[in-house]
Design a protein around this motif. Structure first.
Motif, mmCIF file in Angstrom:
data_model
loop_
_atom_site.group_PDB
_atom_site.id
_atom_site.type_symbol
_atom_site.label_atom_id
_atom_site.label_comp_id
_atom_site.label_asym_id
_atom_site.label_seq_id
_atom_site.Cartn_x
_atom_site.Cartn_y
_atom_site.Cartn_z
ATOM 1 N N THR A 156 0.761 -1.193 0.074
ATOM 2 C CA THR A 156 0.156 -0.059 0.072
ATOM 3 C C THR A 156 0.936 1.346 -0.184
ATOM 4 O O THR A 156 0.382 2.184 -0.710
ATOM 5 C CB THR A 156 -1.073 -0.016 1.176
ATOM 6 O OG1 THR A 156 -0.171 -0.099 2.147
ATOM 7 C CG2 THR A 156 -1.898 -1.129 1.217
ATOM 8 N N ILE A 157 1.853 1.469 0.825
ATOM 9 C CA ILE A 157 2.535 2.556 1.105
ATOM 10 C C ILE A 157 3.897 2.467 -0.003
ATOM 11 O O ILE A 157 4.195 3.458 -0.769
ATOM 12 C CB ILE A 157 2.884 2.743 2.351
ATOM 13 C CG1 ILE A 157 1.677 2.555 3.552
ATOM 14 C CG2 ILE A 157 3.707 4.238 2.642
ATOM 15 C CD1 ILE A 157 0.610 3.499 2.901
ATOM 16 N N SER A 158 4.765 1.574 -0.023
ATOM 17 C CA SER A 158 5.884 1.406 -0.729
ATOM 18 C C SER A 158 5.624 1.927 -2.210
ATOM 19 O O SER A 158 6.539 2.526 -2.558
ATOM 20 C CB SER A 158 6.547 -0.013 -0.470
ATOM 21 O OG SER A 158 7.000 -0.102 0.698
ATOM 22 N N PRO A 159 4.527 1.276 -3.044
ATOM 23 C CA PRO A 159 4.426 1.888 -4.406
ATOM 24 C C PRO A 159 4.387 3.377 -4.378
ATOM 25 O O PRO A 159 4.736 3.733 -5.494
ATOM 26 C CB PRO A 159 2.968 1.462 -4.861
ATOM 27 C CG PRO A 159 2.908 0.104 -3.811
ATOM 28 C CD PRO A 159 3.447 0.515 -2.604
ATOM 29 N N LEU A 160 4.013 4.111 -3.468
ATOM 30 C CA LEU A 160 4.077 5.546 -3.635
ATOM 31 C C LEU A 160 5.433 6.233 -3.822
ATOM 32 O O LEU A 160 5.623 7.152 -4.566
ATOM 33 C CB LEU A 160 3.464 6.129 -2.343
ATOM 34 C CG LEU A 160 1.966 5.930 -2.097
ATOM 35 C CD1 LEU A 160 1.520 6.373 -0.955
ATOM 36 C CD2 LEU A 160 1.085 6.878 -3.193
ATOM 37 N N THR A 161 6.572 5.275 -3.202
ATOM 38 C CA THR A 161 7.666 5.966 -3.318
ATOM 39 C C THR A 161 8.311 5.903 -4.968
ATOM 40 O O THR A 161 8.868 6.573 -5.451
ATOM 41 C CB THR A 161 8.799 5.050 -2.611
ATOM 42 O OG1 THR A 161 8.357 5.204 -1.189
ATOM 43 C CG2 THR A 161 10.201 5.535 -2.879
ATOM 44 N N PHE A 162 7.810 4.573 -5.617
ATOM 45 C CA PHE A 162 7.982 4.402 -7.046
ATOM 46 C C PHE A 162 7.519 5.695 -7.701
ATOM 47 O O PHE A 162 8.007 5.912 -8.798
ATOM 48 C CB PHE A 162 7.509 3.055 -7.504
ATOM 49 C CG PHE A 162 7.763 2.823 -8.918
ATOM 50 C CD1 PHE A 162 8.785 2.542 -9.673
ATOM 51 C CD2 PHE A 162 6.424 2.824 -9.610
ATOM 52 C CE1 PHE A 162 8.758 2.137 -10.714
ATOM 53 C CE2 PHE A 162 6.488 2.740 -11.050
ATOM 54 C CZ PHE A 162 7.857 2.453 -11.629
ATOM 55 N N LEU A 163 6.033 6.028 -7.500
ATOM 56 C CA LEU A 163 5.439 6.760 -8.218
ATOM 57 C C LEU A 163 6.224 8.253 -8.244
ATOM 58 O O LEU A 163 6.356 8.919 -8.941
ATOM 59 C CB LEU A 163 3.844 6.992 -7.764
ATOM 60 C CG LEU A 163 2.996 5.732 -8.078
ATOM 61 C CD1 LEU A 163 1.748 6.130 -7.397
ATOM 62 C CD2 LEU A 163 2.978 5.558 -9.717
ATOM 63 N N MET A 164 6.734 8.507 -6.815
ATOM 64 C CA MET A 164 7.247 9.944 -6.620
ATOM 65 C C MET A 164 8.544 9.837 -7.396
ATOM 66 O O MET A 164 8.853 10.735 -8.228
ATOM 67 C CB MET A 164 7.590 9.800 -5.308
ATOM 68 C CG MET A 164 8.634 10.958 -4.778
ATOM 69 S SD MET A 164 9.346 10.864 -3.067
ATOM 70 C CE MET A 164 10.475 9.532 -3.212
ATOM 71 N N LEU A 165 9.316 8.780 -7.622
ATOM 72 C CA LEU A 165 10.462 8.748 -8.312
ATOM 73 C C LEU A 165 10.238 8.822 -9.923
ATOM 74 O O LEU A 165 11.039 9.609 -10.445
ATOM 75 C CB LEU A 165 11.241 7.602 -7.961
ATOM 76 C CG LEU A 165 11.958 7.296 -6.579
ATOM 77 C CD1 LEU A 165 12.523 5.961 -6.121
ATOM 78 C CD2 LEU A 165 12.937 8.368 -6.484
ATOM 79 N N THR A 166 9.469 8.222 -10.484
ATOM 80 C CA THR A 166 8.786 8.261 -11.812
ATOM 81 C C THR A 166 8.463 9.624 -12.246
ATOM 82 O O THR A 166 8.880 10.113 -13.089
ATOM 83 C CB THR A 166 7.852 7.264 -12.349
ATOM 84 O OG1 THR A 166 6.729 7.693 -11.406
ATOM 85 C CG2 THR A 166 8.529 5.727 -11.939
ATOM 86 N N GLN A 167 7.804 10.198 -11.166
ATOM 87 C CA GLN A 167 7.431 11.863 -11.267
ATOM 88 C C GLN A 167 8.704 12.532 -11.595
ATOM 89 O O GLN A 167 8.754 13.382 -12.061
ATOM 90 C CB GLN A 167 6.416 12.259 -10.462
ATOM 91 C CG GLN A 167 6.054 13.783 -10.606
ATOM 92 C CD GLN A 167 4.575 13.969 -10.043
ATOM 93 O OE1 GLN A 167 3.835 13.655 -10.654
ATOM 94 N NE2 GLN A 167 4.726 15.068 -9.229
ATOM 95 N N GLN A 168 9.656 12.496 -10.496
ATOM 96 C CA GLN A 168 10.706 13.131 -10.249
ATOM 97 C C GLN A 168 11.741 13.125 -11.329
ATOM 98 O O GLN A 168 12.329 14.177 -11.637
ATOM 99 C CB GLN A 168 11.608 13.035 -8.948
ATOM 100 C CG GLN A 168 12.311 13.913 -8.457
ATOM 101 C CD GLN A 168 13.131 13.229 -7.086
ATOM 102 O OE1 GLN A 168 12.965 12.351 -6.490
ATOM 103 N NE2 GLN A 168 13.836 14.389 -6.389
#
Length: 192
Positions: A156-168
């Motif tokens: 639930t929470i870890s995928p948000l880091t992936f999304l953050m990095l792809t946007q960055q």
């Protein structure tokens, strides 16, 4: 009063320099001398606030973790319905990770390194207690799958880091519809 303000500024500069350098260079390529230079203080000044580089990194980790969880749980109360509470907390976490990228990236690095000592890691987990309690309540009510908190966090929470990095990296522009889709995917992964 001016001395106190200057002292607070120096410490804040050290914290921000640590976050910036660790995010750009990693922990091992971030010596005290580089942190001091970026913070515009002498290396000896660091030791007025921190015992060692290890102490500096652990304290910065805990400071950032506290800011992260304060933001995540700001609008959450323990008496909320499990589904409503999870949505509020998840979306606040998503908002933090997308708006406070430097801090979120630093936390992600801390989560994936042995540099953070076990005492600090355990203290950091305590900041997540409202989420852990929410998951337990959901499991007790048969709403959330009876699986480990680590698995719940991973899905639930870890995928948000992936999304953050792809946007960055400008590979993916996250819009409101993507946040909603990501939330639904996260909820669907843990609900019974």
């Amino acid at each position: 009063m001016a001395k106190l303000q200057k002292s607070i500024e120096k410490k804040n500069n050290l914290v921000q320099a640590t976050i910036e350098l660790v995010n750009n260079n990693g922990f091992h390529a971030t010596p005290i001398s580089k942190i001091a230079k970026m913070a515009n203080v002498s290396p000896a000044t660091i030791y007025l606030y921190f015992e060692s580089k290890q102490d500096l990194v652990n304290k910065v980790y805990l400071e950032v973790k506290e800011a992260f969880t304060a933001y995540a749980f700001e609008t959450y109360t323990d008496d909320m319905d499990v589904v409503e509470g999870f949505e509020i907390v998840w979306k606040r976490i998503a908002d933090f990770k997308l708006k406070e990228c430097k801090q979120a990236l630093f936390l992600a690095q801390c989560d994936n390194t042995p540099i953070i000592d076990e005492t600090s890691r355990e203290e950091g987990i305590k900041h997540l207690q409202p989420l852990l309690n929410l998951w337990q309540r959901g499991q007790d009510k048969g709403i959330i799958k009876p699986i480990s908190n680590y698995l719940l966090y991973a899905y639930t929470i870890s995928p948000l880091t992936f999304l953050m990095l792809t946007q960055q990296r400008r590979q993916f522009n996250i819009e409101e519809k993507h946040i909603e889709q990501a939330y639904q995917a996260a909820w669907n992964s843990i609900k019974v």
